[in-house]
Design a protein around this motif. Structure first.
Motif, PDB file in Angstrom:
ATOM      1  N   ASP A 127       0.820  -1.215   0.000  1.00  0.00           N
ATOM      2  CA  ASP A 127       0.000   0.000   0.000  1.00  0.00           C
ATOM      3  C   ASP A 127       0.849   1.259   0.000  1.00  0.00           C
ATOM      4  O   ASP A 127       0.564   2.222  -0.703  1.00  0.00           O
ATOM      5  CB  ASP A 127      -0.931   0.007   1.229  1.00  0.00           C
ATOM      6  CG  ASP A 127      -1.996  -1.078   1.143  1.00  0.00           C
ATOM      7  OD1 ASP A 127      -2.341  -1.461   0.004  1.00  0.00           O
ATOM      8  OD2 ASP A 127      -2.462  -1.533   2.196  1.00  0.00           O
ATOM      9  N   ASP A 128       1.883   1.251   0.796  1.00  0.00           N
ATOM     10  CA  ASP A 128       2.695   2.452   0.959  1.00  0.00           C
ATOM     11  C   ASP A 128       4.147   2.128   0.635  1.00  0.00           C
ATOM     12  O   ASP A 128       4.916   1.707   1.492  1.00  0.00           O
ATOM     13  CB  ASP A 128       2.559   2.983   2.396  1.00  0.00           C
ATOM     14  CG  ASP A 128       3.194   4.353   2.560  1.00  0.00           C
ATOM     15  OD1 ASP A 128       3.421   5.019   1.532  1.00  0.00           O
ATOM     16  OD2 ASP A 128       3.471   4.735   3.711  1.00  0.00           O
ATOM     17  N   THR A 230      11.611  -1.704  -7.672  1.00  0.00           N
ATOM     18  CA  THR A 230      10.571  -2.017  -8.669  1.00  0.00           C
ATOM     19  C   THR A 230       9.459  -2.919  -8.148  1.00  0.00           C
ATOM     20  O   THR A 230       8.433  -3.082  -8.812  1.00  0.00           O
ATOM     21  CB  THR A 230      11.194  -2.717  -9.893  1.00  0.00           C
ATOM     22  OG1 THR A 230      11.648  -4.024  -9.505  1.00  0.00           O
ATOM     23  CG2 THR A 230      12.358  -1.904 -10.465  1.00  0.00           C
ATOM     24  N   GLN A 231       9.640  -3.544  -6.965  1.00  0.00           N
ATOM     25  CA  GLN A 231       8.709  -4.537  -6.429  1.00  0.00           C
ATOM     26  C   GLN A 231       8.587  -5.754  -7.348  1.00  0.00           C
ATOM     27  O   GLN A 231       7.567  -6.445  -7.358  1.00  0.00           O
ATOM     28  CB  GLN A 231       7.311  -3.936  -6.171  1.00  0.00           C
ATOM     29  CG  GLN A 231       7.197  -3.137  -4.880  1.00  0.00           C
ATOM     30  CD  GLN A 231       8.002  -1.855  -4.937  1.00  0.00           C
ATOM     31  OE1 GLN A 231       7.797  -1.038  -5.837  1.00  0.00           O
ATOM     32  NE2 GLN A 231       8.896  -1.668  -3.993  1.00  0.00           N
ATOM     33  N   GLU A 232       9.615  -6.024  -8.113  1.00  0.00           N
ATOM     34  CA  GLU A 232       9.665  -7.208  -8.976  1.00  0.00           C
ATOM     35  C   GLU A 232      10.994  -7.929  -8.759  1.00  0.00           C
ATOM     36  O   GLU A 232      11.994  -7.305  -8.410  1.00  0.00           O
ATOM     37  CB  GLU A 232       9.540  -6.815 -10.453  1.00  0.00           C
ATOM     38  CG  GLU A 232       8.193  -6.199 -10.824  1.00  0.00           C
ATOM     39  CD  GLU A 232       8.108  -5.844 -12.303  1.00  0.00           C
ATOM     40  OE1 GLU A 232       8.932  -6.367 -13.087  1.00  0.00           O
ATOM     41  OE2 GLU A 232       7.230  -5.051 -12.672  1.00  0.00           O
ATOM     42  N   SER A 233      10.974  -9.249  -8.994  1.00  0.00           N
ATOM     43  CA  SER A 233      12.207 -10.037  -8.905  1.00  0.00           C
ATOM     44  C   SER A 233      12.830 -10.101 -10.296  1.00  0.00           C
ATOM     45  O   SER A 233      12.160 -10.495 -11.248  1.00  0.00           O
ATOM     46  CB  SER A 233      11.899 -11.445  -8.390  1.00  0.00           C
ATOM     47  OG  SER A 233      13.073 -12.186  -8.209  1.00  0.00           O
ATOM     48  N   PRO A 234      14.099  -9.718 -10.454  1.00  0.00           N
ATOM     49  CA  PRO A 234      14.656  -9.533 -11.796  1.00  0.00           C
ATOM     50  C   PRO A 234      14.821 -10.795 -12.629  1.00  0.00           C
ATOM     51  O   PRO A 234      14.784 -10.737 -13.858  1.00  0.00           O
ATOM     52  CB  PRO A 234      16.014  -8.884 -11.531  1.00  0.00           C
ATOM     53  CG  PRO A 234      16.362  -9.247 -10.135  1.00  0.00           C
ATOM     54  CD  PRO A 234      15.060  -9.336  -9.406  1.00  0.00           C
ATOM     55  N   PHE A 235      15.008 -11.956 -11.999  1.00  0.00           N
ATOM     56  CA  PHE A 235      15.353 -13.151 -12.769  1.00  0.00           C
ATOM     57  C   PHE A 235      14.345 -14.287 -12.670  1.00  0.00           C
ATOM     58  O   PHE A 235      14.465 -15.256 -13.416  1.00  0.00           O
ATOM     59  CB  PHE A 235      16.732 -13.672 -12.332  1.00  0.00           C
ATOM     60  CG  PHE A 235      17.835 -12.678 -12.567  1.00  0.00           C
ATOM     61  CD1 PHE A 235      18.264 -12.384 -13.850  1.00  0.00           C
ATOM     62  CD2 PHE A 235      18.436 -12.014 -11.504  1.00  0.00           C
ATOM     63  CE1 PHE A 235      19.262 -11.459 -14.081  1.00  0.00           C
ATOM     64  CE2 PHE A 235      19.447 -11.091 -11.713  1.00  0.00           C
ATOM     65  CZ  PHE A 235      19.853 -10.807 -13.013  1.00  0.00           C
TER      66      PHE A 235
END
Length: 279
Positions: A127-128, A230-235
């Motif tokens: 959320d934050d 980014t709140q994403e896993s790169p691999f």
């Protein structure tokens, strides 16, 4: 996301030193009240919050099995204790309070980090989201802990958001690096090659069974930074094979869409870390 750990057992790189910490054989439960909720769980360990009966002080109790899959693992546990002793003066490394031993387990009583894992700051539906300034502070603190390890020729080898804790979450506290079970000491006289770590965080040299250096940990700093920004896993891929391919080819999404809210210096920082064969 895939969280599978790879481990190729080897006793090379373990600290061979006499411990300063007394390993107590008293009944742990006579001195601590154990809470049922788990703080964390791995293949070989369970961590639970506990409270010292004499003082009311909160700690984290890490229960480590002495035998795993029929193999004696006590040397590796003693290595973890030795690393924690060596890092005792560093505020970025979780503090070891005391140690107990039973017939089947060794229990590490550790500093309690109330803020939980920084992995919780990497989830897409947060959320934050924390700002870049806070991310810079956290990464700088991780690097402070890592510098102390590397100055002692120790590599962590399992740095990931789940192994970076926070002293508090609101307000955002300070970093505490944990879980040194896979850490190893680099020796000038011999090369260290091991297949170990958590799949999506593995460095290319681990997959290729190349010699491990301190640069292996720096790759993980790049992965952690990417996830916080980014709140994403790169691999991470659809399966382990796709994840391995992404790592070996350094397939990373640096698109404008993914980095829309990230500054150019922060993006450059990640790109300089997520490279093969760093100089």
């Amino acid at each position: 996301m895939s969280r599978r750990k790879l481990e190729n057992k080897s006793l090379s790189g373990l600290l061979a030193t006499s411990l300063q910490t007394q390993i107590k054989t008293d009944n742990f439960h006579n001195f601590y009240m154990l809470e049922s909720k788990e703080l964390g769980r791995g293949r070989c360990a369970v961590v639970r919050k506990c409270i010292a009966k004499s003082t009311g002080q909160e700690y984290a109790a890490k229960f480590l099995k002495k035998r795993r899959r029929g193999q004696d693992c006590k040397a590796e546990i003693l290595h973890e204790i030795a690393v924690l002793e060596l890092m005792k003066s560093n505020p970025r490394i979780v503090n070891l309070h005391e140690v107990y031993e039973t017939a089947n387990e060794i229990i590490l009583v550790l500093e309690y980090a109330a803020g939980g894992e920084i992995f919780d700051l990497c989830v897409p539906d947060l959320d934050d989201r924390i700002g870049e300034r806070d991310i810079i502070r956290l990464i700088r603190q991780i690097l402070e802990g890592l510098r102390c390890l590397h100055e002692n020729n120790i590599v962590h080898l399992d740095l990931k958001p789940q192994n970076i804790l926070l002293s508090s979450i609101n307000p955002l506290g300070d970093v505490k690096i944990v879980d040194f079970g896979m850490s190893r000491k680099l020796e000038n006289s011999s090369e260290l090659r091991q297949i170990m770590g958590t799949t999506e965080y593995l460095a290319p040299e681990i997959l290729n069974y190349d010699p491990i250096t301190t640069a292996t940990d720096m790759w993980n700093i790049g992965v952690i930074s990417y996830m916080l920004l980014t709140q994403e896993s790169p691999f991470v891929g659809a399966d382990n094979q796709e994840t391995y391919l992404n790592i070996s080819q350094v397939n990373v999404d640096y698109s404008e869409e993914t980095f829309s809210s990230v500054s150019q210096p922060a993006k450059d920082f990640v790109q300089k870390l997520l490279i093969k064969n760093p100089e």
